[in-house]
Design an enzyme around this catalytic site. Structure first.
Site: not given
Length: 246
Positions: A114-116
């Site tokens: 779940p990368k930002k």
């Protein structure tokens, strides 16, 4: 390009893919981990079934990765929540922020991390190890720990790094309906621990609408670790398909 060749490509753009093929090996990967107690009701709202909570705890992790095969040098941080799945203990990856576009792309496309995009940093300030995260121009996290104050047992360090990671993979179809909705599990492999330490630590979380780490408030610091390691990202596996549930 022949039609038969299109499906062999890893991603787009075809002339300069957003990331190279793996495996992805990390050399001298440096962790600052702080485990803290948080609000149990807040955890219940965000941890998806069929995962089960393993206490009211969160691990904030800051990772400096100066030498990553195919992805270069970058820093990453996020929150991991201790859980159980069919009696297997691991961590549910809640949210992650990093400063490397290829690592974001491969994490989201080829796996389910779940990368930002954010601006994390891990550095030594005098006699303190410091982890700091900014989202845009605003501070979101400040983590501090005494620098190499006490040795940590290497077996304990290995256990921390080797825990399975659980993630959600969600992709909508072009009609707006779910096309993929899965619970994924991945484990680090080929782990070598170069050094590990523990000591006192503090963690400050600042409210931000788009980086809501503070929604899991720090009620009590439980433990902290500073670990240097080499490892390889393992192949992700589907452990639960939500679309097959009737």
């Amino acid at each position: 390009m022949l039609e038969s060749e299109v499906s062999k490509q890893i991603t787009t753009p075809l002339a300069a893919p957003a990331f190279p093929r793996g495996p992805y090996r990390f050399h001298n990967r440096e962790y600052l981990n702080i485990i803290y107690r948080t609000d149990l009701d807040a955890l219940r709202k965000i941890v998806p079934e069929p995962l089960e909570l393993d206490g009211a705890y969160v691990r904030f992790e800051m990772m400096a990765m100066p030498d990553t095969t195919g992805l270069g040098s970058y820093t990453e941080c996020g929150q991991a929540i201790p859980v159980k799945y069919n009696e297997v203990k691991g961590d549910y990856l809640h949210m992650m922020y990093l400063d490397n576009e290829p690592a974001i792309a491969v994490g989201r496309e080829s796996s389910a991390y779940p990368k930002k995009f954010g601006y994390p940093k891990l550095f030594v300030d005098s006699d303190a190890l410091v982890g700091a995260l900014k989202y845009g121009a605003l501070p979101v996290v400040t983590a501090t720990m005494g620098y190499k104050h006490e040795p940590l047992d290497l077996k304990e360090a290995y256990t921390q790094i080797a825990r399975p990671n659980f993630m959600l993979k969600i992709i909508q179809g072009y009609d707006g309906k779910p096309r993929i909705c899965e619970l994924i599990c991945a484990e680090n492999t080929d782990i070598t621990i170069h050094g590990a330490w523990t000591g006192s630590a503090r963690l400050q979380l600042f409210s931000h609408a788009l980086a809501p780490l503070a929604d899991l408030p720090v009620l009590e610091i439980v433990s902290a670790s500073h670990i240097l390691t080499d490892l390889t990202l393992g192949t992700p596996k589907v452990v639960h398909d939500y679309l097959s549930v009737k």
